[in-house]
Design an enzyme around this catalytic site. Structure first.
Site, short mmCIF file in Angstrom:
data_model
loop_
_atom_site.label_atom_id
_atom_site.label_comp_id
_atom_site.label_asym_id
_atom_site.label_seq_id
_atom_site.Cartn_x
_atom_site.Cartn_y
_atom_site.Cartn_z
N LYS A 1 -14.53 -1.25 6.93
CA LYS A 1 -13.61 -1.28 8.07
C LYS A 1 -14.14 -2.21 9.18
O LYS A 1 -13.36 -2.89 9.84
CB LYS A 1 -13.38 0.13 8.62
CG LYS A 1 -12.55 1.03 7.70
CD LYS A 1 -11.20 0.42 7.37
CE LYS A 1 -10.28 1.37 6.64
NZ LYS A 1 -9.11 0.68 6.05
N GLY B 1 0.75 -1.26 0.00
CA GLY B 1 0.00 0.00 0.00
C GLY B 1 0.78 1.30 0.00
O GLY B 1 0.18 2.35 0.22
N SER C 1 1.61 8.29 1.92
CA SER C 1 1.00 7.03 2.35
C SER C 1 1.52 6.58 3.71
O SER C 1 2.73 6.67 3.98
CB SER C 1 1.33 5.90 1.36
OG SER C 1 0.88 6.18 0.08
N ILE C 2 0.62 6.03 4.51
CA ILE C 2 1.03 5.51 5.81
C ILE C 2 2.03 4.37 5.59
O ILE C 2 3.03 4.25 6.31
CB ILE C 2 -0.21 5.05 6.61
CG1 ILE C 2 -1.13 6.26 6.88
CG2 ILE C 2 0.20 4.39 7.92
CD1 ILE C 2 -2.50 5.92 7.43
N ILE D 1 -4.33 -0.93 2.78
CA ILE D 1 -5.08 -0.88 1.52
C ILE D 1 -6.53 -0.48 1.81
O ILE D 1 -7.16 -1.06 2.69
CB ILE D 1 -5.11 -2.28 0.86
CG1 ILE D 1 -3.70 -2.75 0.52
CG2 ILE D 1 -6.00 -2.28 -0.38
CD1 ILE D 1 -3.65 -4.19 0.02
N TYR E 1 -10.26 2.46 10.66
CA TYR E 1 -10.70 3.80 11.06
C TYR E 1 -11.94 3.67 11.93
O TYR E 1 -12.72 2.73 11.78
CB TYR E 1 -11.02 4.64 9.81
CG TYR E 1 -11.47 6.03 10.15
CD1 TYR E 1 -10.67 6.87 10.91
CD2 TYR E 1 -12.71 6.50 9.73
CE1 TYR E 1 -11.09 8.14 11.26
CE2 TYR E 1 -13.14 7.77 10.07
CZ TYR E 1 -12.32 8.59 10.83
OH TYR E 1 -12.75 9.84 11.18
N TYR F 1 -18.24 9.00 5.49
CA TYR F 1 -17.29 7.89 5.30
C TYR F 1 -17.90 6.77 4.47
O TYR F 1 -17.22 5.87 4.02
CB TYR F 1 -16.78 7.39 6.66
CG TYR F 1 -15.42 6.74 6.60
CD1 TYR F 1 -14.29 7.48 6.23
CD2 TYR F 1 -15.25 5.40 6.90
CE1 TYR F 1 -13.04 6.89 6.18
CE2 TYR F 1 -14.00 4.81 6.85
CZ TYR F 1 -12.91 5.55 6.49
OH TYR F 1 -11.67 4.97 6.43
#
Ligand code: NAI
Length: 273
Positions: free
Chosen positions: A167, A15, A21-22, A95, A150, A160
């Protein structure tokens, strides 16, 4: 600061698209802590982002894989073990994607083909990844698998959209597969529930500027950055957290346990005047 926390450890990082990007920040930090890894992303992301730059910087190979395709993940896991010279100690699943969000479809007016694509990319891909790792005996004992979540999985954030459901599904897969990975292979599986973060995926959500500012005002420590998320992830990859598993771990400056903060109250009262 580097502590050599991951010296001798090998893994796969999914990802990393660009420097926001994290997963990008995590790859840089894992590298600083002595871990070796293979980078992967969907073939289309190779053209959009600049993952090659990250690979050069961290001395890593890139093995493309669409995380919704089991054959791609099988190829990735086999090649990663070859390239790294052994089984894996850590895997980061970073991702997420909702076609309904991208197309601006309201939650009450979904296109269900898009919904299916979204949960496949954002949640079932985590199951597919773990199933391949499990069947191929690809993880070392006391290895660690992390996915990013999240808090819309637990609380309502209207914009969202179906990512909230994705999630929730992702977090459930972490627990359900985590049981078998723990029992059978002594591998831990967790999700980190991260603050809103300005990345490509994050800023794609409608009203993002509003809820990142709101979350920051609401959290006693302020929002957690991508780099701070990377640091937290490292602790979960390290040997210092061996018995942490089946958890959804909030990394959000305290947001998840707040009712209201003084700053949010002040802003609200100003609007009333
Ligand atoms: P990002 O846009 O940099 O990363 C998302 C990645 O998913 C991209 O690299 C993209 O190429 C990849 N991806 C999409 N479809 C794929 C597929 N079929 N196969 C393989 N890879 C695919 O954004 P960010 O924010 O770094 O996202 C990483 C994770 O963090 C996601 O799970 C996201 O939902 C989560 N997260 C993000 C927050 C935010 O506000 N940015 C907050 C909390 C969690």
């Amino acid at each position: 600061m580097s502590y050599n926390l991951l010296k001798g450890k090998r893994g796969i990082i999914f990802g990393a698209l660009d420097e926001n990007s994290i997963a990008w920040k995590t790859a840089e930090r894992v590298n600083e802590e002595g871990g070796k890894f293979v980078l992967t992303n969907a073939p289309i992301a190779m053209r959009m982002g600049n993952i090659q730059q990250l690979a050069e910087k961290t001395g890593s190979e890139i093995i493309p894989a669409d995380a919704t395709k089991v054959e791609d993940i099988e190829n990735l896991v086999e090649k990663a073990m070859e390239v790294l010279g052994g089984k894996l100690d850590f895997v980061l699943h970073s991702i997420g994607m909702s076609v309904n969000v991208r197309k601006g479809n309201h939650y009450t007016d979904m296109n269900y083909d898009f919904t299916t694509k979204g949960w496949d990319v954002s949640a079932v891909s985590f199951h597919k990844t773990m199933q391949v790792l499990y069947k191929k005996e690809a993880m070392n004992e006391w290895g660690s698998i992390v996915a990013l979540s999240y808090m819309a999985a637990q609380r309502v954030f209207p914009d969202y959209n179906d990512m909230a459901d994705n999630k929730a599904y992702l977090e459930s897969i972490a627990r359900s597969f985590g049981y078998f990975f723990g029992k059978d292979k002594k591998v831990r599986v967790n999700t980190i529930s991260q603050s809103p973060t300005p990345t490509t995926a994050g800023t794609g959500v409608k009203g993002f500027d509003g809820f990142i500012a709101y979350a920051d005002k609401m959290s006693p420590l302020g929002n957690a950055t991508a780099l701070e998320c990377a640091d937290y992830t490292l602790t979960l990859f390290s040997d210092l957290t061996k018995k942490v598993t089946l958890q959804n771990l909030y990394h959000d400056g305290g947001f998840s346990n707040m009712g209201v903060s003084q700053e949010v109250m002040d802003t609200f009262m100003k609007d009333q005047e």
